[in-house]
Design a protein around this motif. Structure first.
Motif, PDB file in Angstrom:
ATOM      1  N   GLY A 162       0.925  -1.278   0.174  1.00 25.23           N
ATOM      2  CA  GLY A 162       0.016  -0.031   0.095  1.00 25.23           C
ATOM      3  C   GLY A 162       0.995   1.260  -0.262  1.00 25.23           C
ATOM      4  N   PRO A 163       0.313   2.442  -0.019  1.00 21.79           N
ATOM      5  CA  PRO A 163       1.119   3.467  -0.084  1.00 21.79           C
ATOM      6  C   PRO A 163       2.000   4.036   1.304  1.00 21.79           C
ATOM      7  CG  PRO A 163      -1.163   4.210  -0.787  1.00 21.79           C
ATOM      8  CD  PRO A 163      -1.064   2.648  -0.265  1.00 21.79           C
ATOM      9  N   SER A 164       3.157   4.446   0.872  1.00 18.69           N
ATOM     10  CA  SER A 164       3.987   4.631   2.215  1.00 18.69           C
ATOM     11  C   SER A 164       3.198   5.782   3.222  1.00 18.69           C
ATOM     12  CB  SER A 164       5.354   5.058   1.951  1.00 18.69           C
ATOM     13  OG  SER A 164       6.299   5.178   2.778  1.00 18.69           O
ATOM     14  N   GLU A 165       3.683   5.768   4.544  1.00 15.41           N
ATOM     15  CA  GLU A 165       2.937   6.542   5.363  1.00 15.41           C
ATOM     16  C   GLU A 165       3.631   6.889   6.447  1.00 15.41           C
ATOM     17  OE1 GLU A 165      -0.457   4.032   5.602  1.00 15.41           O
ATOM     18  OE2 GLU A 165       0.156   3.089   7.465  1.00 15.41           O
ATOM     19  N   VAL A 166       3.639   8.101   7.171  1.00 18.48           N
ATOM     20  CA  VAL A 166       4.265   8.259   8.441  1.00 18.48           C
ATOM     21  C   VAL A 166       2.931   8.935   9.404  1.00 18.48           C
ATOM     22  CG1 VAL A 166       4.889  10.444   7.735  1.00 18.48           C
ATOM     23  CG2 VAL A 166       6.255   9.196   9.654  1.00 18.48           C
ATOM     24  N   ALA A 167       3.214   8.676  10.728  1.00 18.75           N
ATOM     25  CA  ALA A 167       2.582   9.356  11.598  1.00 18.75           C
ATOM     26  C   ALA A 167       3.503   9.983  12.637  1.00 18.75           C
ATOM     27  CB  ALA A 167       1.595   8.192  12.527  1.00 18.75           C
ATOM     28  N   VAL A 168       3.450  11.273  13.210  1.00 18.32           N
ATOM     29  CA  VAL A 168       4.034  11.907  14.095  1.00 18.32           C
ATOM     30  C   VAL A 168       3.243  12.159  15.234  1.00 18.32           C
ATOM     31  CG1 VAL A 168       5.522  13.680  14.608  1.00 18.32           C
ATOM     32  CG2 VAL A 168       5.616  12.762  12.286  1.00 18.32           C
ATOM     33  N   TYR A 169       3.734  11.629  16.363  1.00 26.75           N
ATOM     34  CA  TYR A 169       3.113  12.065  17.460  1.00 26.75           C
ATOM     35  C   TYR A 169       3.909  13.386  18.189  1.00 26.75           C
ATOM     36  CZ  TYR A 169       1.717  12.742  22.366  1.00 26.75           C
ATOM     37  OH  TYR A 169       1.155  13.336  23.489  1.00 26.75           O
ATOM     38  N   LEU A 189       7.855   9.202  17.431  1.00 34.98           N
ATOM     39  CA  LEU A 189       7.511   9.858  18.629  1.00 34.98           C
ATOM     40  C   LEU A 189       8.156  11.243  19.225  1.00 34.98           C
ATOM     41  CD1 LEU A 189       6.542   6.696  20.480  1.00 34.98           C
ATOM     42  CD2 LEU A 189       5.092   8.123  19.269  1.00 34.98           C
ATOM     43  N   ALA A 190       7.614  12.296  18.847  1.00 33.02           N
ATOM     44  CA  ALA A 190       8.485  13.292  19.192  1.00 33.02           C
ATOM     45  C   ALA A 190       8.032  14.038  20.430  1.00 33.02           C
ATOM     46  CB  ALA A 190       8.492  14.680  17.940  1.00 33.02           C
ATOM     47  N   CYS A 191       8.376  13.335  21.346  1.00 37.42           N
ATOM     48  CA  CYS A 191       7.399  13.735  22.912  1.00 37.42           C
ATOM     49  C   CYS A 191       8.494  13.416  24.214  1.00 37.42           C
ATOM     50  CB  CYS A 191       6.333  13.116  23.051  1.00 37.42           C
ATOM     51  SG  CYS A 191       6.374  11.124  23.128  1.00 37.42           S
TER      52      CYS A 191
END
Lengths: 420, 420
Positions: free
Chosen positions: A227-234, A322-324
């Protein structure tokens, strides 16, 4: 350009986590015809299909060792050093995944264990196209080497020297000049030149993806659904908006269908990230692609880190940054993700290239059930057991009682004949 | 009744290793219709399809806790004890497969590791039919419990008390009274009563198998592709013909399509095994099924143990029994098999029920690329990485050089912005 969603309720999560619908089976007739041609005409079909679909003439299907050597040697010296460094890191991390011997005496005289053996023959597909993915050669051929796969066949229509440099470094055993669904058909069925393999790895366009699914139905294993590539940033209030923006853009530049999500407890961070994206985007060579991907991006403000965790677990991102504060502790609550990047100095691109982790990861929510590529992907775990006469005497009644209750008398007999 | 092949050449191996052709896609229209009904009508479709295909009336789709308790309590006490014993062994062996922490500092300040998390929602299918497969409940629900899968949904049309006893013992969270392709559709799509799961496990007839393949194309993971069960026995002159015969028969009684192979360096052992089979067969309640399976069996005489190894690796048996001198050393040469049973006192039925290894194994040659079910099957391995500023400064040039050579400038920027 950005979709902003403020304080969604639990009921909105499903919609937020929705990926674009993947086409199913629309290409089946075309793919089935390609497989039919490759099955009946072998190498000749590969030549014809390459001429038809790629407007390329090929005579020999395989590269010779001299050709590989020659192309590899054209790789820029600084790039060779970079590839060598990445190789060492990826090798170290994947070698650390070797099965730890686990021989256990379950009952006295009943000893069970596992051993891992490499898949004898594997195929790797590296697409042509705008980015020459020599990094993917490393990500697939290094674990294949560690697993001691005996035949590693790399098919690619690309001719960038670094692909040949990486393949040689990793001990790829054969390289074929073919691409598209015909390359997948060749790996799945075998031809005069291309060995039939047991498992096929690697990215590709919709034709390659459909061909891998088709090959899978014929009995060839594949790395994972695509599937298409993806990123989630918290990001919480400790995050750096310029860094987040650079991560979101590095995902967005992959293609117009890339999925980009920011989840934050801080409206200030969200706003500043959007501002930063606009600044950084202006300078990018692949600005147009990135802009299209950003049109589908979502910037989501949540009330608490607990809400973020729920949403992230439901989304099951391929890449999760995870920028936390105390990112490692936070990561303990993440159940679904392909790969997790902790803290402000761990950009996704580190894992894409050189930190050592694999970049072939489950997209499209598949991280709920699939792992990314790792050493396991190139091995099978075989179980073994060794039982002594005394061991079987102890275990025998249990086996006999269960077999007879399942009405499988011969199963019970196999024990009785040995202990009576 | 037996096909005997004496001293085949390497060129004959492919034909010897051929399995019966599996039907591909012939049921697609029917399965697609079942999925369409379950998608549109949910539980009501399950009621209607159960009435149509199984002539059973069901109102509630799920068993209540009281119903499960009541059915479970009807299990014979001796059988309860046997199941408890098998549970303990299977639990111990699968718990020993837990991921060993592998945090490594690949470069100074660049730390990578894996963690395993259970697949949140899994489905288990247990068929009805002639043998009530409570052993399969153990084989699937025990690793699900160790993996800490949060929802374990078991669908079965069977009503044997031991299935309920085993399910309760393993902490199955929901049991549904449904079977066939409609049960697979319910697990894949979800209904009012049946939760949508991310991965489906378990055996079944051709409809169930086709439905699992269909679900897989829709995005639900499955344990592995299915085929008829099979055993290969390798026997040298130290083997016991009566034991071998009992093992071949315990495979043959599974069904008419079971695959049974004996490979031996001793013509004496082959002849005596055939004689023993005839004697033992006469007493079996499932004699007719076993006889049909034996009609497809192969008894192969080879010159050397090295030839046997080649042939066994090409065959890639689901179950492999090594009835030979120093079986453990011999097993070191086996690259392809589902599960290996060493020596004269390790019958396949030990692993089928109670020694601790899993009995859900790759058939049909799939052992060349697939592992049997193990703890991994119920988990995903997530990679994590944590990089310090100094770590990124060291690794940065490598990432930047590679990203720029792949024309992915934003990937390079994500590093530059952090270290410049």
């Amino acid at each position: 350009m950005f979709t902003q969603i403020n304080y969604p309720s639990r009921l909105d999560y499903a919609a937020i986590c929705q990926r674009p619908a993947l086409e199913q089976g629309q290409l089946d007739a075309l793919i089935s015809d390609v497989f039919r041609q490759v099955r009946s005409k072998g190498d000749q079909a590969l030549r014809e299909l390459t001429a038809t679909y790629e407007k390329r003439e090929i005579t020999d299907i395989l590269y010779t060792a001299a050709e590989i050597e020659d192309l590899a040697s054209k790789t820029d010296i600084a790039l060779q050093k970079a590839i060598d460094h990445a190789y060492a890191n990826i090798y170290a991390f994947h070698a650390a995944q070797k099965l730890v011997p686990n021989k256990i005496e379950v009952n006295p005289g009943v000893v069970c264990w596992q051993k891992a053996t490499g898949i004898d023959k594997v195929g790797i597909y590296i697409p042509g196209g705008t980015a020459p993915l020599f990094s993917t050669v490393l990500m697939l051929a290094i674990p294949a080497r560690i697993a001691e796969c005996q035949e590693v066949v790399l098919c690619t229509p690309a001719t960038h020297p670094a692909i040949f440099y990486a393949a040689k470094l990793c001990g790829v055993t054969k390289m074929a000049k073919i691409g598209g669904s015909q390359a997948i058909a060749a790996l799945s069925l075998g031809t005069e030149s291309v060995p039939k393999v047991y498992k096929i790895f690697g990215p590709g366009n919709q034709y390659v993806t459909a061909a891998k699914m088709y090959a899978n139905r014929l009995g060839t294993a594949i790395d994972m659904p695509a599937g298409p590539s993806e990123v989630a940033v918290y990001a919480d209030h400790t995050a750096n908006p310029a860094y987040i923006a650079s991560d979101l853009l590095s995902q967005a530049e992959h293609g117009a269908d890339s999925q980009v999500i920011l989840i934050s407890t801080s409206s200030d961070i969200v706003e500043k990230t959007i501002t930063e994206i606009k600044i950084q985007l202006a300078e990018l060579p692949r600005k147009d692609l990135a802009e299209k991907a950003l049109a589908n991006s979502k910037f989501i403000l949540v009330n608490t880190s607990a809400e973020a965790i729920d949403l992230l677990n439901e989304y099951a991102a391929e890449h999760l940054i995870l920028a936390c504060d105390d990112a490692e502790e936070f990561s303990g609550y993440i159940r679904n993700a392909g790969s997790i990047f902790l803290g402000n100095y761990t950009p996704e691109s580190a894992g894409d290239y050189a930190s050592g982790t694999n970049h072939t990861l489950p997209t499209n929510g598949f991280a709920r059930a699939y792992s990314g590529v790792n050493l396991d992907s190139f091995t099978k775990k075989i179980t073994l057991q060794s039982i002594s006469k005394q061991g079987l005497e102890q275990l025998g009644k249990t086996i006999i009682d269960m077999a007879e209750a399942e009405s499988l008398q011969a199963h019970a007999n196999a024990v009785k004949i040995r202990i009576n």
